[in-house]
Write an enzyme that holds these catalytic residues in place. Structure first.
Site, short mmCIF file in Angstrom:
data_model
loop_
_atom_site.label_atom_id
_atom_site.label_comp_id
_atom_site.label_asym_id
_atom_site.label_seq_id
_atom_site.Cartn_x
_atom_site.Cartn_y
_atom_site.Cartn_z
N ALA A 1 -1.45 6.33 -1.86
CA ALA A 1 -0.89 7.16 -0.80
C ALA A 1 -0.33 6.31 0.33
O ALA A 1 0.73 6.63 0.90
CB ALA A 1 -1.96 8.10 -0.26
N SER B 1 -12.51 6.89 -2.62
CA SER B 1 -11.47 6.95 -3.66
C SER B 1 -10.35 5.98 -3.30
O SER B 1 -9.21 6.38 -3.02
CB SER B 1 -10.95 8.39 -3.77
OG SER B 1 -12.00 9.27 -4.07
N GLY C 1 -8.45 3.86 -4.91
CA GLY C 1 -7.21 3.80 -5.67
C GLY C 1 -6.22 4.87 -5.24
O GLY C 1 -5.03 4.60 -5.01
N ASP C 2 -6.69 6.11 -5.12
CA ASP C 2 -5.84 7.20 -4.64
C ASP C 2 -5.30 6.90 -3.26
O ASP C 2 -4.12 7.13 -2.96
CB ASP C 2 -6.64 8.50 -4.59
CG ASP C 2 -6.96 9.05 -5.97
OD1 ASP C 2 -6.03 9.24 -6.77
OD2 ASP C 2 -8.15 9.30 -6.25
N GLU C 3 -6.17 6.41 -2.38
CA GLU C 3 -5.76 6.20 -1.00
C GLU C 3 -4.77 5.05 -0.87
O GLU C 3 -3.83 5.11 -0.06
CB GLU C 3 -7.01 5.98 -0.14
CG GLU C 3 -7.81 7.28 -0.01
CD GLU C 3 -9.28 7.07 0.32
OE1 GLU C 3 -9.74 5.91 0.31
OE2 GLU C 3 -9.97 8.07 0.58
#
Length: 391
Positions: free
Chosen positions: A166, A159, A161-163
């Site tokens: 973050a 994932s 994009g999420d990471e």
């Protein structure tokens, strides 16, 4: 430093994990009845237990709290009053509906850093849309350039994009804390998934704006960068070789016993090699096929040429370099009844390194230690909140 982590899944909680890895007291807040869905996620499980949660939840205390209830919101304010950072990844406007807007929180804690991770950011015409990492990857430009040109755009197997959102959120949080230490004032860190992806897209924008060039999917190679590809060995294994810099290519040509290649006008500089990538890859592949894998790697490494295998988890666990640097650590898991291996804390700091203190804990495991030890609630008050479904 105390971090109150709200939200769920990956984009916000991974920011909390990064801060917790370096010693922040991260208190993760979850709904009493469900908890973070990541506790159930993962392609492989151990007796039904997630193998994702022990990593993402590591180094955090976990409490349950019903943020949709006025009593839960009041407890949240008390926790925020004792915190340096609030990390959340709800849809924009959610905190405001709960009476927990940054402006309201600064009245009780002026130095609070409010780190907000979302698909599209806190402002703009798309802000209120539901935003997942995959959509941010597409909007930020990554999906279009990923994969083989003969197929629809591909996704990475993580994932990303999420990471990325973050990681950018973590950087912003540390900058905001530095500003807070100088001024006493907190601020909002607004990390959008699509912008985090866009931030990694190198010169994609000016290439179009100035030169009218649109990057396309190119499979295993980058246009104009050669040689940098996977090449076969005698046994059929694939070795990645990256010798696109002029000086490195000269070393590769010498190691191949064909030093004249480095002086050949077809391959003598970066642009020439990039224009004849397929031809050059064919010459190199003809050479690598004459070696067994270990023999080829030894030859390349002795010549100072970046080369390596494409690793999977078993390769990582067996590799002596991973072991020497403790890139993977084993941590006890009470839930699994055994140690679980996971990536260590990165980057490495020489004086204040982070460490994995414990794996992700059970939902609400730290209710009593946080609500009694930090907020001073009595056992009777905690029991009443539990009975009413607030915690």
């Amino acid at each position: 430093m105390r971090v109150l982590e709200m939200g769920q899944l990956l984009a916000g909680p991974f920011c909390g994990q990064l801060l917790g890895d370096f010693g922040a007291d991260v208190i993760k807040v979850e709904q009493p009845d469900t908890g973070d869905p990541i506790r159930e996620w993962g392609q492989a499980k151990a007796d039904g237990a997630s193998l994702w949660w022990p990593v993402l939840g590591r180094n955090k205390r976990t409490v349950t709290l019903n943020l949709r209830d006025a009593r839960g919101q009041d407890i949240a304010r008390r926790l925020i009053a004792e915190s340096d950072v609030l990390v959340e990844n709800f849809r924009p406007g959610t905190l405001e509906r709960w009476g927990l807007s940054p402006e309201a929180l600064w009245k009780i804690n002026p130095g609070l850093v409010v780190t907000r991770v979302s698909g599209y950011g806190q402002t703009g015409p798309y802000a209120a849309r539901a935003g997942y990492g995959s959509i941010g990857e597409a909007m930020g430009g990554l999906r279009y350039v990923t994969g083989d040109p003969s197929t629809p755009p591909s996704r990475a197997g993580i994932s990303i994009g999420d990471e990325l959102a973050a990681v950018f959120a973590c950087i912003g949080t540390l900058v905001a804390l530095h500003h807070r230490d100088r001024t006493g004032r907190g601020q909002v860190v607004d990390s959008a998934i699509y912008e985090a992806v866009l931030g990694m897209m190198e010169s994609l924008i000016p290439e179009w704006q100035i030169a009218g060039y649109v990057r396309e999917r190119t499979g295993a190679t980058l246009p104009g960068v050669a040689p940098s590809n996977v090449y076969p060995t005698r046994s059929g294994a694939m070795v990645l070789v990256a010798a696109n810099q002029d000086s490195v290519f000269r070393r590769l040509a010498a190691a191949m016993g064909q030093p004249e290649l480095a002086a050949d006008p077809r391959f003598s500089d970066h642009n020439a090699r990039g224009a004849r990538m397929e031809e050059l890859d064919g010459i190199i592949a003809d050479w690598t096929r004459g070696f067994e894998t270990d023999e080829l790697l030894e030859t390349l490494h002795e010549a100072g040429i970046p080369a390596g295998l494409i690793y999977t988890a078993p390769d990582m666990l067996a590799d002596p370099h991973f072991a020497a640097r403790q890139a993977i650590v084993s941590v006890a898991s009470r839930t699994l009844g055994r140690d679980i291996a996971m990536q260590n804390v990165f980057p490495r700091l020489s004086s204040t390194p982070g460490r994995v203190r414990h794996v992700g804990r059970e939902r609400g495991e730290d209710n009593h230690s946080v609500y009694r030890g930090l907020l001073g609630l009595t056992a009777e008050q905690i029991a009443e909140l539990e009975a009413d479904g607030i915690i």
